[in-house]
Write a protein that holds these residues in place. Sequence first.
Motif, PDB file in Angstrom:
ATOM      1  N   LEU A 241       0.750  -1.381   0.026  1.00 39.35           N
ATOM      2  CA  LEU A 241       0.017   0.043   0.073  1.00 39.35           C
ATOM      3  C   LEU A 241       1.113   1.196  -0.009  1.00 39.35           C
ATOM      4  CD1 LEU A 241      -2.612  -0.989   2.642  1.00 39.35           C
ATOM      5  CD2 LEU A 241      -2.529  -1.567   0.091  1.00 39.35           C
ATOM      6  N   GLU A 242       0.433   2.218  -0.831  1.00 41.64           N
ATOM      7  CA  GLU A 242       0.954   3.748  -0.789  1.00 41.64           C
ATOM      8  C   GLU A 242       0.518   4.475   0.287  1.00 41.64           C
ATOM      9  OE1 GLU A 242       0.974   5.709  -4.438  1.00 41.64           O
ATOM     10  OE2 GLU A 242       0.915   3.605  -5.483  1.00 41.64           O
ATOM     11  N   ASP A 243       1.551   5.192   1.055  1.00 44.36           N
ATOM     12  CA  ASP A 243       1.279   6.397   2.111  1.00 44.36           C
ATOM     13  C   ASP A 243       2.252   7.186   1.768  1.00 44.36           C
ATOM     14  OD1 ASP A 243       0.423   7.640   4.249  1.00 44.36           O
ATOM     15  OD2 ASP A 243       1.315   6.097   5.926  1.00 44.36           O
ATOM     16  N   GLY A 244       1.816   8.188   0.950  1.00 42.29           N
ATOM     17  CA  GLY A 244       2.774   9.449   0.700  1.00 42.29           C
ATOM     18  C   GLY A 244       3.857   8.800  -0.091  1.00 42.29           C
ATOM     19  N   ASP A 245       5.085   8.916   0.336  1.00 41.89           N
ATOM     20  CA  ASP A 245       6.273   8.571  -0.460  1.00 41.89           C
ATOM     21  C   ASP A 245       6.686   7.197   0.033  1.00 41.89           C
ATOM     22  OD1 ASP A 245       6.254  10.679  -2.156  1.00 41.89           O
ATOM     23  OD2 ASP A 245       7.653  11.812  -0.631  1.00 41.89           O
ATOM     24  N   GLU A 246       5.818   6.540   0.865  1.00 41.83           N
ATOM     25  CA  GLU A 246       6.386   5.299   1.406  1.00 41.83           C
ATOM     26  C   GLU A 246       5.203   4.046   1.072  1.00 41.83           C
ATOM     27  OE1 GLU A 246       7.849   5.170   5.887  1.00 41.83           O
ATOM     28  OE2 GLU A 246       5.884   4.362   6.035  1.00 41.83           O
ATOM     29  N   LEU A 247       5.854   2.872   0.844  1.00 48.09           N
ATOM     30  CA  LEU A 247       5.018   1.793   0.763  1.00 48.09           C
ATOM     31  C   LEU A 247       5.037   0.747   2.000  1.00 48.09           C
ATOM     32  CD1 LEU A 247       6.473   0.954  -2.902  1.00 48.09           C
ATOM     33  CD2 LEU A 247       4.337   2.134  -2.212  1.00 48.09           C
ATOM     34  N   GLN A 248       3.783   0.023   2.343  1.00 48.62           N
ATOM     35  CA  GLN A 248       3.628  -0.278   3.560  1.00 48.62           C
ATOM     36  C   GLN A 248       2.903  -1.783   3.262  1.00 48.62           C
ATOM     37  OE1 GLN A 248       1.719   2.085   6.044  1.00 48.62           O
ATOM     38  NE2 GLN A 248       3.227   3.667   6.363  1.00 48.62           N
ATOM     39  N   MET A 249       3.259  -2.702   4.179  1.00 49.84           N
ATOM     40  CA  MET A 249       2.483  -3.840   4.024  1.00 49.84           C
ATOM     41  C   MET A 249       2.561  -4.644   5.624  1.00 49.84           C
ATOM     42  SD  MET A 249       2.997  -7.282   1.594  1.00 49.84           S
ATOM     43  CE  MET A 249       4.839  -7.362   2.113  1.00 49.84           C
ATOM     44  N   HIS A 250       1.422  -4.958   5.966  1.00 51.92           N
ATOM     45  CA  HIS A 250       1.305  -5.753   7.325  1.00 51.92           C
ATOM     46  C   HIS A 250       0.722  -7.157   7.165  1.00 51.92           C
ATOM     47  CE1 HIS A 250      -0.863  -6.540  11.199  1.00 51.92           C
ATOM     48  NE2 HIS A 250       0.386  -6.444  11.586  1.00 51.92           N
ATOM     49  N   LEU A 251       1.732  -7.932   7.545  1.00 49.01           N
ATOM     50  CA  LEU A 251       1.180  -9.522   7.386  1.00 49.01           C
ATOM     51  C   LEU A 251       0.857  -9.897   8.987  1.00 49.01           C
ATOM     52  CD1 LEU A 251       4.186 -10.695   5.232  1.00 49.01           C
ATOM     53  CD2 LEU A 251       1.921 -10.023   4.769  1.00 49.01           C
ATOM     54  N   GLN A 252      -0.234 -10.801   9.108  1.00 49.84           N
ATOM     55  CA  GLN A 252      -0.557 -11.298  10.414  1.00 49.84           C
ATOM     56  C   GLN A 252      -0.937 -12.758  10.263  1.00 49.84           C
ATOM     57  OE1 GLN A 252      -4.101  -9.924  12.465  1.00 49.84           O
ATOM     58  NE2 GLN A 252      -2.903 -10.071  14.567  1.00 49.84           N
TER      59      GLN A 252
END
Length: 416
Positions: free
Chosen positions: A379-390
């Motif tokens: 996922l995009e959040d501004g200039d950052e890419l993120q991912m959350h795994l559970q």
Amino acid sequence: MKLLRLSLLCLFVLLLSTALAMPGIVGPKVEEVWKQQLGQNRGVSVAEYRRGWFGARATTALQARDGATELRSKIQHGPLLFTAEGPRLGAVYSETRLSTERLQPQLRAQLEQFYGRLEHSPLVLESLVGFDNRVHNTLHLEPFTRSDAGGKLKFDGGTLQFETDYRGAALDGTLQLGASRLLQGGIEKFRSAQASGKFHYVVAARRGEASIQLPQLHSDSDSGPLELHNADLQLNIQLLNSGLLKLVGDLNLPQVQSATPVTSLKQHLTLPQISVADLGHYLGALLAPPADGNWQRVMRRPLQLQQQLAIQSANGPMLVDADLDWRGLSTAARPVNMAPDQWLVPLTGDVTFAAAEQALMQSPLVGQAMTLRKYGLLLEDGDELQMHLQVKRGQLQVNGQPLPADLFMMALMGQF
């Protein structure tokens, strides 16, 4: 003048008589303490102790599940001791070596992998007990040069020194590991400078700390060269009431040179509870991964860890936070290829990944990143890419949404 000469002669005779008498006085006490101290350790027994006037010879057996190892010690009684470094004054001096005739099979295989057929012990432990009741120990690891199909490996040997009082209330020591070098076809593939370290452990508090510094490491592989400068590892260890260990480590690689844009790395790792056997098992797998690729055998043991990893690249940072509880694979599990969802059954945990967009898109992971981004897993959040795994109860969630593990692996490997 005659009186002076007579006085000096009497003094000399007195000193000589004391030096000759003391070993006979010290000897029985040394035997008593030797057997008492070793007898307190589970699986350790003194198989033989032959005491003479000036010294003794002892044989100690170390019992393990898959065999026994025998240690042979030469002991000198003070006050005059002839050590490997010359004459010294003290109460006791001993040299202890592995018996090449009786070694635990796994230990023999590991040693012969580097030293070839063992004609003598490559490990020697020197112990000196001074009149101040301080015990000085030095463990020597012989250098070796090994040549086989994998190339020519040279290691300059190592020394571990540790000191305590006779009660063993605290342990202080230093470590020196010699330089090593690997040549394949006359081309240097690996080189490391001499590493050094120190440690301190307080027995009553059941905790201690250690540090290791490596000035330089260079390796060359198909993926390109890698060079590290001024690597530093800090460790804290605590013995829990359960008998398990808690380990906290901080790894700092301030200067990284490689074919990737990575310039530095920091890792904070916590193992909240782990047995000595499991720790040794995973360290062994880390240093020597299974040649047959059978990770199921490696992952049979439980492992809990928390990690914070920070990677700095020329294009920005990448961060990975993980909190994992791996319960281990069933010993009845057959050694066959397991589907991705089968690996999730014994696992509970969270992993959060965040990276500057440019850091990820200009890295070797750009292909995987583009696929994960395309399917909404990154996922995009501004200039950052993120991912959350559970992972919980064998089920995988990506950014809060359920996803079959095999589909996630296909996306990760770019197989969609």
